[in-house]
Design an enzyme around this catalytic site. Sequence first.
Site, PDB file in Angstrom:
ATOM      1  N   LYS A  94       0.526  -0.972   0.351  1.00  0.00           N
ATOM      2  CA  LYS A  94       0.669  -0.045   0.198  1.00  0.00           C
ATOM      3  C   LYS A  94       1.258   0.842  -0.141  1.00  0.00           C
ATOM      4  CE  LYS A  94      -4.519   1.681   0.350  1.00  0.00           C
ATOM      5  NZ  LYS A  94      -5.227   1.151   1.514  1.00  0.00           N
ATOM      6  N   GLU A 136      -6.429   0.789   8.152  1.00  0.00           N
ATOM      7  CA  GLU A 136      -6.306  -0.933   6.410  1.00  0.00           C
ATOM      8  C   GLU A 136      -6.376  -1.648   7.555  1.00  0.00           C
ATOM      9  OE1 GLU A 136      -5.905  -1.744   2.793  1.00  0.00           O
ATOM     10  OE2 GLU A 136      -5.224   0.507   3.534  1.00  0.00           O
ATOM     11  N   ASP A 137      -7.342  -2.672   7.010  1.00  0.00           N
ATOM     12  CA  ASP A 137      -7.447  -4.310   6.971  1.00  0.00           C
ATOM     13  C   ASP A 137      -7.572  -4.760   8.786  1.00  0.00           C
ATOM     14  OD1 ASP A 137      -6.697  -4.295   4.507  1.00  0.00           O
ATOM     15  OD2 ASP A 137      -4.962  -5.757   4.394  1.00  0.00           O
ATOM     16  N   ASP A 162     -10.694   0.597   3.230  1.00  0.00           N
ATOM     17  CA  ASP A 162     -11.568  -0.762   3.382  1.00  0.00           C
ATOM     18  C   ASP A 162     -12.921   0.135   2.967  1.00  0.00           C
ATOM     19  OD1 ASP A 162      -8.934  -2.160   2.593  1.00  0.00           O
ATOM     20  OD2 ASP A 162      -9.381  -2.437   5.295  1.00  0.00           O
ATOM     21  N   ASN A 286     -13.738 -10.522  -3.214  1.00  0.00           N
ATOM     22  CA  ASN A 286     -12.529 -10.885  -4.398  1.00  0.00           C
ATOM     23  C   ASN A 286     -12.052 -13.153  -3.380  1.00  0.00           C
ATOM     24  OD1 ASN A 286     -10.643 -10.106  -6.334  1.00  0.00           O
ATOM     25  ND2 ASN A 286     -10.414  -8.043  -5.158  1.00  0.00           N
TER      26      ASN A 286
END
Length: 757
Positions: A94, A136-137, A162, A286
Amino acid sequence: MDDDIRKASLDYHRFPRPGKLRIEPTKRMVNQRDLALAYSPGVAAPCEEIAADPDKALDYTARGNLVAVITNGTAVLGLGAIGALASKPVMEGKAVLFKKFADIDVFDIEVDTTDPRKFIDAVALLEPTFGGINLEDIKAPECFAIEAELKKRMNIPVFHDDQHGTAIVVAAAVRNALVLQGRSLANARLVTSGAGAAALACVDLLVSMGLPVDNVTLTDKDGVIHSGRQGMLPNMARYARTTNARTLPDVLPGANLFLGLSAPGVLKPEWLPLLADKPLIFALANPEPEILPEVARAARPDAIIATGRSDYANQVNNVLCFPYIFRGALDVGATQINEAMKVAAAEAIAALARLPAHDSVAQAYGGRKLVFGPDYIIPTPFDPRLIVEIAPAVAKAAMDSGVARRTLDIPAYARRLAQQTARSGQLMMPVFEAARGTRRRIAYGEGEDERVLRAVQDALDEGLVRPTIVARRRILKQKLPELGLRFVLDRDVDVVDPETDHDVFESLVDAYRAIAARKGVPAAEVIRHVYRRPTVTAAMLLRTGRVDAALVGGNSEYWGQVEHVLRIIQRAPTVSRVYALSGLILDAGALFITDSHMVPDPTPDQVAEMTILAAAEIRRFGLEPRAALLSHSNFGASHSPSARKMRAALGLVRAAEPGLAVDGEMHADAALSQSLREKLVPDSRFEGAANLLVMPNLDAANITLTALAGSSSSPTVGPMLMGLAQPIHVLTPGVTSRGILNLTAIAAAEVTREGSG
């Protein structure tokens, strides 16, 4: 992933050095004084300034361009709760995207806790270090509370990509898909599969852009989100419906938009007839979507389909958003990223997809035709215009909504971003300004080449020229729609068609016949040359005054095209030869090299002549030339023929142009280093690094040019032909549409000079 991909990925991350990031200094540090300024005692000065005024940190430190990418590894895409340390390669990735696409520096930070309170405290304490925080995540529902609390406690942007990155790109894609389907958000009906962080953020943003709350139905793995469900968070309860429907197929009838952010295969093909006419199917799970596009297309050929995968059209990819929304937010010193900024980003992304695709995008995607339509509703991640469109829109929204600490001139800011994106932009600015508005007539020999056609569209958009293209109209009528180009034949551009414009070609044949016999062209070949060789056609248009300048070649060997040009276009009366000048835009600035393409082994007189011609060209870029005559010899150290040649050329240049900053003969490192030159000679004739390298022969010039261009990925300008009586340039086979546009501006600016055209 298969074994080959796995091994390749492990090698990619391990060699030649582990990881994907490193830190490099931005200031010189080569002597004791540099150390004294960078650290003790000099560093005390900026510390004192910041202590007195915290906003000065943006002036004296890297904070204003530094973002933290932070995770605890509890919801890593496709991998789940793998933990903080295992998530580090993703966070480094990232960080690389931030740098690649928006030149934003990033520290990736992996926090080893699953306790939201500890995580919040750890991140909040880092505020003095960063200009922004990219979460993130992090798994739901904790991510909602973490982001909300950090936004309260911190006075810098906090952005959970996200959620909001996905939402912005989805909103852009939905906006454009509805345009194609003849609908608007106000009359759309949305059903989701998934009610997690990303899905709720998408719905929230669409609602803020005009989607009625009553037109939203959420579903998750437990079924429809209905008003009787217990334990809902407020952001989910907002969309709870009073309904007896409990399953996904129960709520699909009549829906215009299916938004999947859930799990593979949950949307069955037999359910698709339930959807309204011309539905939008966004299957974004995904790596395997809720339904495969080919399956959906078979059941609903009228649908517009998007996924999160790069191997299908309409990839919803967060990289379209997060680098640029942070770029705009950082550049105005925003205290947060609010709803207005997110809407502005979505609208800017949508608008960009409606423009013709950029030439570099076509190259990155193997020449695939990218034209606004059902298979192209959002731009591709490699479109260089993303930063120019999104960051200014975000910055303006921040200023308008009152969260910006600095004010920018938005048009000037957009121009600066464009210059940073296409590094040749800054060098070319004075040339573009000289050419803009002149409407000079420029002929393009290879008028059917996609690169030329894209450059013609750009030249028209810039207001530079009146193009004349040598091409067959029947081919152009097919190509222009495929490329998404907007110009109209015979209105915006003139076409010279060998299949239909026989009056024009017959007059060109007559004129060519008058000069060709004494230039080695057999009489029987004259007609074929004019009709079948676009370089000859374009050069004859210039020779006969039908155009003011010409660009030829690009599809075949350079020297062969030059030979055609030299038969038709005469040298300027004051020069003995024609030379080529090429420019490179390096990180340190512009560097020109001559003669890169024309004269294999110039004499001292020719070296002097090319130096003087090149210096004049460099001045037209708004630069003062500093010329170095290069050799294997440093200032008389060798008496070889080539060293003596460059020494003699120096004397001729100084006699002809005593005011020119020129020196030699010298090594290339001496040319680029003032301190080294001062060690060698006490009276060097220019200060700083040379910006014009004059080579002793064509081999040296061309090898240097191509080695520098290849090793640095630096954009080139040219080659520019010098010494011809009329402006004409020959394109190399590797030229891009940007390179053609640059030469277009150069040719048009040449025409405007006194005595041209």
